[in-house]
Each structure stands twice: as structure tokens, then as C-alpha cells.
Scaffold this motif. Sequence first.
Motif, PDB file in Angstrom:
ATOM      1  N   MET A 168      60.134 -21.418  19.445  1.00 24.01           N
ATOM      2  CA  MET A 168      61.151 -20.684  18.695  1.00 24.01           C
ATOM      3  C   MET A 168      62.447 -20.583  19.500  1.00 24.01           C
ATOM      4  SD  MET A 168      58.725 -17.588  17.256  1.00 24.01           S
ATOM      5  CE  MET A 168      60.128 -16.573  16.755  1.00 24.01           C
ATOM      6  N   GLY A 169      62.315 -20.227  20.784  1.00 27.33           N
ATOM      7  CA  GLY A 169      63.502 -20.050  21.617  1.00 27.33           C
ATOM      8  C   GLY A 169      64.242 -21.346  21.859  1.00 27.33           C
ATOM      9  N   THR A 170      63.506 -22.420  22.154  1.00 28.82           N
ATOM     10  CA  THR A 170      64.141 -23.713  22.412  1.00 28.82           C
ATOM     11  C   THR A 170      64.809 -24.243  21.143  1.00 28.82           C
ATOM     12  OG1 THR A 170      62.474 -24.155  24.109  1.00 28.82           O
ATOM     13  CG2 THR A 170      63.748 -26.038  23.311  1.00 28.82           C
ATOM     14  N   GLY A 171      64.163 -24.018  20.007  1.00 22.09           N
ATOM     15  CA  GLY A 171      64.762 -24.446  18.739  1.00 22.09           C
ATOM     16  C   GLY A 171      66.037 -23.699  18.420  1.00 22.09           C
ATOM     17  N   ALA A 172      66.058 -22.394  18.721  1.00 20.69           N
ATOM     18  CA  ALA A 172      67.270 -21.601  18.505  1.00 20.69           C
ATOM     19  C   ALA A 172      68.393 -22.084  19.413  1.00 20.69           C
ATOM     20  CB  ALA A 172      66.982 -20.121  18.756  1.00 20.69           C
ATOM     21  N   LEU A 173      68.068 -22.403  20.670  1.00 19.84           N
ATOM     22  CA  LEU A 173      69.083 -22.924  21.586  1.00 19.84           C
ATOM     23  C   LEU A 173      69.631 -24.261  21.092  1.00 19.84           C
ATOM     24  CD1 LEU A 173      70.625 -22.680  24.268  1.00 19.84           C
ATOM     25  CD2 LEU A 173      68.711 -23.853  25.377  1.00 19.84           C
ATOM     26  N   ALA A 174      68.761 -25.111  20.559  1.00 24.41           N
ATOM     27  CA  ALA A 174      69.213 -26.395  20.004  1.00 24.41           C
ATOM     28  C   ALA A 174      70.177 -26.175  18.847  1.00 24.41           C
ATOM     29  CB  ALA A 174      68.006 -27.224  19.544  1.00 24.41           C
ATOM     30  N   LEU A 175      69.862 -25.198  18.001  1.00 22.26           N
ATOM     31  CA  LEU A 175      70.707 -24.913  16.833  1.00 22.26           C
ATOM     32  C   LEU A 175      72.098 -24.453  17.257  1.00 22.26           C
ATOM     33  CD1 LEU A 175      71.133 -24.382  13.780  1.00 22.26           C
ATOM     34  CD2 LEU A 175      70.124 -22.125  14.135  1.00 22.26           C
ATOM     35  N   LYS A 228      70.562 -32.480  20.748  1.00 20.69           N
ATOM     36  CA  LYS A 228      69.630 -33.543  20.337  1.00 20.69           C
ATOM     37  C   LYS A 228      68.465 -33.656  21.314  1.00 20.69           C
ATOM     38  CE  LYS A 228      71.330 -37.102  18.290  1.00 20.69           C
ATOM     39  NZ  LYS A 228      72.004 -38.391  17.960  1.00 20.69           N
ATOM     40  N   GLY A 229      68.758 -33.582  22.614  1.00 23.40           N
ATOM     41  CA  GLY A 229      67.692 -33.636  23.613  1.00 23.40           C
ATOM     42  C   GLY A 229      66.734 -32.471  23.480  1.00 23.40           C
ATOM     43  N   LEU A 230      67.278 -31.288  23.227  1.00 24.15           N
ATOM     44  CA  LEU A 230      66.440 -30.101  23.055  1.00 24.15           C
ATOM     45  C   LEU A 230      65.546 -30.221  21.823  1.00 24.15           C
ATOM     46  CD1 LEU A 230      69.046 -27.299  23.878  1.00 24.15           C
ATOM     47  CD2 LEU A 230      66.986 -27.834  25.209  1.00 24.15           C
ATOM     48  N   ILE A 231      66.056 -30.846  20.784  1.00 25.48           N
ATOM     49  CA  ILE A 231      65.275 -31.012  19.550  1.00 25.48           C
ATOM     50  C   ILE A 231      64.055 -31.897  19.811  1.00 25.48           C
ATOM     51  CG2 ILE A 231      65.303 -32.156  17.287  1.00 25.48           C
ATOM     52  CD1 ILE A 231      68.191 -31.022  16.972  1.00 25.48           C
ATOM     53  N   TYR A 232      64.250 -33.011  20.494  1.00 26.81           N
ATOM     54  CA  TYR A 232      63.120 -33.904  20.790  1.00 26.81           C
ATOM     55  C   TYR A 232      62.135 -33.230  21.741  1.00 26.81           C
ATOM     56  CZ  TYR A 232      65.645 -37.676  18.461  1.00 26.81           C
ATOM     57  OH  TYR A 232      66.271 -38.448  17.512  1.00 26.81           O
ATOM     58  N   LEU A 233      62.662 -32.514  22.734  1.00 28.24           N
ATOM     59  CA  LEU A 233      61.794 -31.772  23.652  1.00 28.24           C
ATOM     60  C   LEU A 233      60.991 -30.723  22.888  1.00 28.24           C
ATOM     61  CD1 LEU A 233      60.884 -30.848  26.512  1.00 28.24           C
ATOM     62  CD2 LEU A 233      62.909 -29.369  26.548  1.00 28.24           C
ATOM     63  N   ASN A 234      61.651 -30.007  21.997  1.00 27.75           N
ATOM     64  CA  ASN A 234      61.005 -28.920  21.270  1.00 27.75           C
ATOM     65  C   ASN A 234      59.910 -29.424  20.339  1.00 27.75           C
ATOM     66  OD1 ASN A 234      61.002 -26.094  21.035  1.00 27.75           O
ATOM     67  ND2 ASN A 234      61.959 -26.220  19.023  1.00 27.75           N
ATOM     68  N   ALA A 235      60.182 -30.524  19.646  1.00 30.89           N
ATOM     69  CA  ALA A 235      59.161 -31.093  18.753  1.00 30.89           C
ATOM     70  C   ALA A 235      57.936 -31.520  19.558  1.00 30.89           C
ATOM     71  CB  ALA A 235      59.743 -32.279  17.990  1.00 30.89           C
ATOM     72  N   ILE A 250      61.198 -23.857  12.339  1.00 30.64           N
ATOM     73  CA  ILE A 250      62.355 -24.134  13.198  1.00 30.64           C
ATOM     74  C   ILE A 250      62.361 -25.586  13.644  1.00 30.64           C
ATOM     75  CG2 ILE A 250      63.401 -23.599  15.435  1.00 30.64           C
ATOM     76  CD1 ILE A 250      62.471 -20.677  14.967  1.00 30.64           C
ATOM     77  N   VAL A 251      61.193 -26.112  14.014  1.00 27.86           N
ATOM     78  CA  VAL A 251      61.095 -27.526  14.390  1.00 27.86           C
ATOM     79  C   VAL A 251      61.483 -28.402  13.194  1.00 27.86           C
ATOM     80  CG1 VAL A 251      59.453 -29.373  14.952  1.00 27.86           C
ATOM     81  CG2 VAL A 251      59.435 -27.245  16.258  1.00 27.86           C
ATOM     82  N   ALA A 252      61.060 -28.004  11.998  1.00 30.53           N
ATOM     83  CA  ALA A 252      61.422 -28.760  10.788  1.00 30.53           C
ATOM     84  C   ALA A 252      62.937 -28.812  10.622  1.00 30.53           C
ATOM     85  CB  ALA A 252      60.762 -28.128   9.564  1.00 30.53           C
ATOM     86  N   MET A 253      63.599 -27.662  10.754  1.00 27.84           N
ATOM     87  CA  MET A 253      65.050 -27.626  10.642  1.00 27.84           C
ATOM     88  C   MET A 253      65.697 -28.467  11.739  1.00 27.84           C
ATOM     89  SD  MET A 253      67.672 -24.434  11.098  1.00 27.84           S
ATOM     90  CE  MET A 253      67.157 -24.339  12.804  1.00 27.84           C
ATOM     91  N   LEU A 309      54.964 -26.275   4.766  1.00 28.69           N
ATOM     92  CA  LEU A 309      53.724 -25.750   5.334  1.00 28.69           C
ATOM     93  C   LEU A 309      54.018 -24.538   6.215  1.00 28.69           C
ATOM     94  CD1 LEU A 309      50.687 -25.899   5.855  1.00 28.69           C
ATOM     95  CD2 LEU A 309      51.154 -27.563   7.688  1.00 28.69           C
ATOM     96  N   GLY A 310      55.049 -24.639   7.053  1.00 31.91           N
ATOM     97  CA  GLY A 310      55.410 -23.518   7.916  1.00 31.91           C
ATOM     98  C   GLY A 310      55.775 -22.276   7.118  1.00 31.91           C
ATOM     99  N   SER A 311      56.531 -22.443   6.047  1.00 32.98           N
ATOM    100  CA  SER A 311      56.927 -21.308   5.220  1.00 32.98           C
ATOM    101  C   SER A 311      55.712 -20.644   4.569  1.00 32.98           C
ATOM    102  CB  SER A 311      57.925 -21.762   4.138  1.00 32.98           C
ATOM    103  OG  SER A 311      59.107 -22.260   4.716  1.00 32.98           O
ATOM    104  N   LEU A 312      54.786 -21.456   4.071  1.00 28.84           N
ATOM    105  CA  LEU A 312      53.573 -20.910   3.449  1.00 28.84           C
ATOM    106  C   LEU A 312      52.725 -20.154   4.473  1.00 28.84           C
ATOM    107  CD1 LEU A 312      52.552 -23.885   1.121  1.00 28.84           C
ATOM    108  CD2 LEU A 312      53.613 -21.714   0.447  1.00 28.84           C
ATOM    109  N   LEU A 313      52.634 -20.688   5.696  1.00 28.43           N
ATOM    110  CA  LEU A 313      51.870 -20.009   6.740  1.00 28.43           C
ATOM    111  C   LEU A 313      52.567 -18.746   7.222  1.00 28.43           C
ATOM    112  CD1 LEU A 313      50.596 -23.070   8.814  1.00 28.43           C
ATOM    113  CD2 LEU A 313      49.215 -21.515   7.405  1.00 28.43           C
ATOM    114  N   VAL A 314      53.893 -18.760   7.245  1.00 28.29           N
ATOM    115  CA  VAL A 314      54.644 -17.533   7.565  1.00 28.29           C
ATOM    116  C   VAL A 314      54.272 -16.431   6.579  1.00 28.29           C
ATOM    117  CG1 VAL A 314      56.942 -16.502   7.383  1.00 28.29           C
ATOM    118  CG2 VAL A 314      56.618 -18.526   8.789  1.00 28.29           C
TER     119      VAL A 314
END
Length: 330
Positions: free
Chosen positions: A17-24, A41-48, A91-94, A111-116
Motif C-alpha cells: 500500500m505504501g509503495t503504491g501510494a509513493l508511486a502514485l 515507473k520503477g516503484l510500480i514494477y517493484l510494488n507489483a 492499488i497495484v491494479a491502479m 477482485l480487490g474491490s470485492l475482497l475489500v
Amino acid sequence: MRVNVKDFAPSWFASVMGTGALALVSKAYSSKLTWLGTLSKGLIYLNATIFFLLLIPWLLRWIRYPAEAKKDLYHPVTSHFYGTMPIAMTIVAMNLAMVGYKGMALPLWILGSLLVIFFALLIPYLFFIGEGVDVKTVTPAWFIPPVGLMVIPLTALPFVPSSETWKGIFIALNYFGFGAGFFIYLALFAIVMRRFITHELLPPLMAPSVWINLGPLGAGAVALLNLTKMLPVAAEAFKAFAFILWGFGLWWLLMAIAITLHYIRNLHLPYSLAWWAFIFPLGAYVSATHNVGTAFGIGAIDSLGFALYWLLFALWLLTGLKTVKHMILD
């Protein structure tokens, strides 16, 4: 380094969650420094990568040690961290949609939204039918399920369908996410404030959770602004309310800093996975600061967001290094 599946903590996904927010927000502020776009972009690949690696022990624990996994669902603190996995998924999806992988991102987001929604119903339900909890066990971690509901509209814009039928369902889902999440947060906020006022400070290991309150405020402000883009009804009122949430968030940010400094000076602030509570909530608030500043054309607010971005980046780097260090040593 060896992963202990049996004792795998659900809170590990707070790092995603935190790494995805930083990427955003890195992408958002690439308009000021172009290299932040490359960093994003690097953070996104790392986060996924981190997300899918963490998903393996998370799933294996449910398969091989269901009793231990289920036991955590009834714990007054740990249970709320089960919400971090599906929040991380949205967040990873976004993030993936931001770099052009929308075909892969859309199923993840759904899937993430349904599980949330599932965990946001299950966790309170288990407390409702339980025997009650001591108010001393209440922490801001209780905000995680409602934060997840508000993250649905926060992450939704890349996935707005073109079909009018599906678009209507999509908009209803996002309004449901904000409405349910905000009012659950409002109810829990009163309980958490009572705990802060009438009892001693949280144990030092849980001290970073004080920052979690920035999550619903920041995510809620961005979600409101996104809802006006999906369906421009009452747009000005929604924008004004987003501004109000941002204002309260600024008060809480100052309070969180003051309390954290109190721990450092007078108590202790040992590293634990709870340090990731510094990152996503602050990231959500930085995103809100950028979006509110842009929406109202107030450059000073956007500049404040850019200053807070560097605090976020420093905390992410420090927490990430400490996490890697403890993983290696353990």
C-alpha cells in the motif's frame, strides 16, 4: 532469510500500500521534476513484484494453517490488517494501469474491490457477534477496513467502463465504497478518540499507527474529487467537502508528528512492521494535498504537498531499509 508461513503477518501488505501510494504521488509530482516519472515507473514494477511474492505465503497460510489464519480474524488488532491485502491489490491494479497494463489491471481491481467489501463486512460482523473487546485494544488500525472502501473510488478512474449499463453499476459501486467507508470511519473515529483521551498512550511498537488516521482523510478527499469526475452531480459540494477533509488531515498530521516526537524523546520507537503505517496514510494525504491544491488552483497547497512528498520519500526509504535489514537478520 526464511519465510515462516505459519506466523506470516497480514500486515505485510501495508508495505505494498505504501509503495503504491509513493508511486502514485511520484507520478503526480513528475510535473515538477521529470525524473520522478521514471522513479514512479520503477516503484510500480517493484510494488507489483512485492505484492505477488507476498501473496504466496498469505495464501499458503490459509491452506496449510487455517486455524492460525482464522484465529487472527478474531484478534482485536491483527484482524483489521486482513484488509491490507485487497487494498494492496486495488492499488497495484491502479499502478499497473498507470504504465499501460490495463488488461491485467482490471481483473485485479475488480477482485480487490470485492475482497475489500468482503473484509469490510466480515471484520465488523465478527466483533458485533463477539463478546466485546477492551477499549485499550482499540488502535487506529481499526480504520483499515473503511479506508479500503474509500480506496475503491480512489483507484477507480483508470477503469471507468464505456458501456452505459456497466458504467452505472461502476458508479454505484464507487459511491457505495465512499459512503460506507466514510460513515464507518466516522463511527470508529469517536471510539479511537475516546481511547486516546481516556487511556495511556499506545505501546511503542504500535506508535506509528497514530498516522493511520491520515489514510481515511487523504483517501476520502481524493475519492470525493474522483467521484465528481465519474458523475458530476453536486460537484462543487463534493469539492468543498474534500477541502474540509484535507483541512482536518492537516491538523492530524501535526498531531501525529508531535506524538511521534514524544515517543522518540520520552519513550521508544522500535522498528516493527507497524512502521509501514507511516507510509500509506501520509501518501494518501500527499495525494489529497496535490489534488485539492490543483482542483482549487491554490499553488501554496500543492507546494505543501511537494514538501510533504520528500518527508514521505524519506520515511519510505528508511522503513524499507529497516524492513530488509530485519528480514535478513531474522
